[in-house]
Design a protein around this motif. Structure first.
Motif, PDB file in Angstrom:
ATOM      1  N   GLN A 179       0.831  -1.203   0.000  1.00  0.00           N
ATOM      2  CA  GLN A 179       0.000   0.000   0.000  1.00  0.00           C
ATOM      3  C   GLN A 179       0.866   1.253   0.000  1.00  0.00           C
ATOM      4  O   GLN A 179       0.576   2.222  -0.720  1.00  0.00           O
ATOM      5  N   GLN A 180       1.941   1.251   0.790  1.00  0.00           N
ATOM      6  CA  GLN A 180       2.839   2.402   0.807  1.00  0.00           C
ATOM      7  C   GLN A 180       3.508   2.597  -0.557  1.00  0.00           C
ATOM      8  O   GLN A 180       3.629   3.722  -1.047  1.00  0.00           O
ATOM      9  N   LEU A 230       3.961   5.436  -5.677  1.00  0.00           N
ATOM     10  CA  LEU A 230       3.907   5.412  -7.140  1.00  0.00           C
ATOM     11  C   LEU A 230       2.841   6.363  -7.686  1.00  0.00           C
ATOM     12  O   LEU A 230       3.060   7.040  -8.693  1.00  0.00           O
ATOM     13  N   GLN A 231       1.693   6.422  -7.018  1.00  0.00           N
ATOM     14  CA  GLN A 231       0.638   7.339  -7.450  1.00  0.00           C
ATOM     15  C   GLN A 231       1.090   8.787  -7.309  1.00  0.00           C
ATOM     16  O   GLN A 231       0.845   9.610  -8.194  1.00  0.00           O
ATOM     17  N   GLU A 232       1.763   9.100  -6.201  1.00  0.00           N
ATOM     18  CA  GLU A 232       2.264  10.460  -6.011  1.00  0.00           C
ATOM     19  C   GLU A 232       3.306  10.804  -7.065  1.00  0.00           C
ATOM     20  O   GLU A 232       3.292  11.912  -7.617  1.00  0.00           O
ATOM     21  N   ASN A 233       4.212   9.872  -7.348  1.00  0.00           N
ATOM     22  CA  ASN A 233       5.217  10.110  -8.390  1.00  0.00           C
ATOM     23  C   ASN A 233       4.573  10.295  -9.751  1.00  0.00           C
ATOM     24  O   ASN A 233       4.978  11.165 -10.529  1.00  0.00           O
ATOM     25  N   LEU A 234       3.568   9.486 -10.052  1.00  0.00           N
ATOM     26  CA  LEU A 234       2.856   9.603 -11.321  1.00  0.00           C
ATOM     27  C   LEU A 234       2.161  10.954 -11.434  1.00  0.00           C
ATOM     28  O   LEU A 234       2.246  11.620 -12.473  1.00  0.00           O
ATOM     29  N   MET A 235       1.501  11.378 -10.356  1.00  0.00           N
ATOM     30  CA  MET A 235       0.819  12.682 -10.368  1.00  0.00           C
ATOM     31  C   MET A 235       1.844  13.813 -10.524  1.00  0.00           C
ATOM     32  O   MET A 235       1.600  14.771 -11.268  1.00  0.00           O
ATOM     33  N   ARG A 236       2.967  13.707  -9.850  1.00  0.00           N
ATOM     34  CA  ARG A 236       4.017  14.716  -9.950  1.00  0.00           C
ATOM     35  C   ARG A 236       4.543  14.789 -11.385  1.00  0.00           C
ATOM     36  O   ARG A 236       4.703  15.877 -11.937  1.00  0.00           O
ATOM     37  N   GLU A 237       4.787  13.646 -12.000  1.00  0.00           N
ATOM     38  CA  GLU A 237       5.268  13.612 -13.387  1.00  0.00           C
ATOM     39  C   GLU A 237       4.215  14.162 -14.347  1.00  0.00           C
ATOM     40  O   GLU A 237       4.537  14.878 -15.291  1.00  0.00           O
ATOM     41  N   GLN A 238       2.949  13.815 -14.104  1.00  0.00           N
ATOM     42  CA  GLN A 238       1.877  14.327 -14.972  1.00  0.00           C
ATOM     43  C   GLN A 238       1.765  15.847 -14.843  1.00  0.00           C
ATOM     44  O   GLN A 238       1.572  16.543 -15.837  1.00  0.00           O
ATOM     45  N   ARG A 239       1.880  16.359 -13.614  1.00  0.00           N
ATOM     46  CA  ARG A 239       1.830  17.817 -13.427  1.00  0.00           C
ATOM     47  C   ARG A 239       3.011  18.494 -14.114  1.00  0.00           C
ATOM     48  O   ARG A 239       2.846  19.535 -14.759  1.00  0.00           O
ATOM     49  N   LYS A 240       4.198  17.887 -13.986  1.00  0.00           N
ATOM     50  CA  LYS A 240       5.379  18.459 -14.621  1.00  0.00           C
ATOM     51  C   LYS A 240       5.224  18.455 -16.139  1.00  0.00           C
ATOM     52  O   LYS A 240       5.521  19.443 -16.812  1.00  0.00           O
TER      53      LYS A 240
END
Length: 170
Positions: A42-43, A48-58
């Motif tokens: 779960q962690q 991974l979701q946070e990294n994906l969101m960060r990459e998508q925002r970038k």
């Protein structure tokens, strides 16, 4: 409880007790491993979701900057094109006015000359740079400036009288 440690059943009971304790420890260890693995999973999923969101925002920010740059460049090119075209149309209108003035200024009165110039420019529209829009159109007929056009300074006085106005065809 049992005071007889030498009974024939004692080793069997001892074996069952130890086996039960070992099974309980194995069960606890298995439950611990399952919950620990689940928690780590779960962690890892949240990370991974946070990294994906960060990459998508970038990536979205980079694409928005590229789009903004491209729109700015297109606007600049369109503005330059409009300026060139309006400059060309202005020169053509001034040449028309100058040729009419040179040809008829000695033959016609000042009022007739004004009327001739206004009639010659009737189909031409002016573009005025507005504060909120790129341009505002108005015709020569609607212009109170051109109706009071003075020919004493020659046909180029229209540009001096109305700064910021260019001529173009409708």
């Amino acid at each position: 409880m049992y005071k007889d440690n030498n009974s024939p059943r004692f080793p069997v009971r001892l074996l069952w007790g130890i086996s039960l304790i070992i099974l309980l420890l194995l069960l606890l260890q298995t439950v611990y491993i399952i919950f620990s693995t689940r928690f780590q999973h779960q962690q890892q999923q949240v990370s991974l979701q946070e990294n994906l969101m960060r990459e998508q925002r970038k990536r979205l920010k980079a694409e928005m900057n590229d789009a903004e740059h491209m729109i700015g460049q297109m606007f600049t090119e369109a503005t330059d094109l409009l300026k060139r075209e309006s400059r060309t149309q202005t020169l053509q209108a001034l040449q028309l006015m100058n040729s009419l003035y040179q040809r008829y200024h000695k033959q016609l009165s000042e009022a007739e000359m004004k009327k001739l110039l206004v009639e010659a420019l009737r189909d031409i529209r002016f573009l005025m740079a507005g504060a909120t829009t790129l341009s505002t159109r108005w015709t020569v007929r609607q212009s109170c400036y051109l109706q009071s056009l003075s020919l004493r300074a020659g046909p180029y006085s229209i540009i001096r009288m109305i700064p910021g106005i260019t001529l173009c065809r409708a």
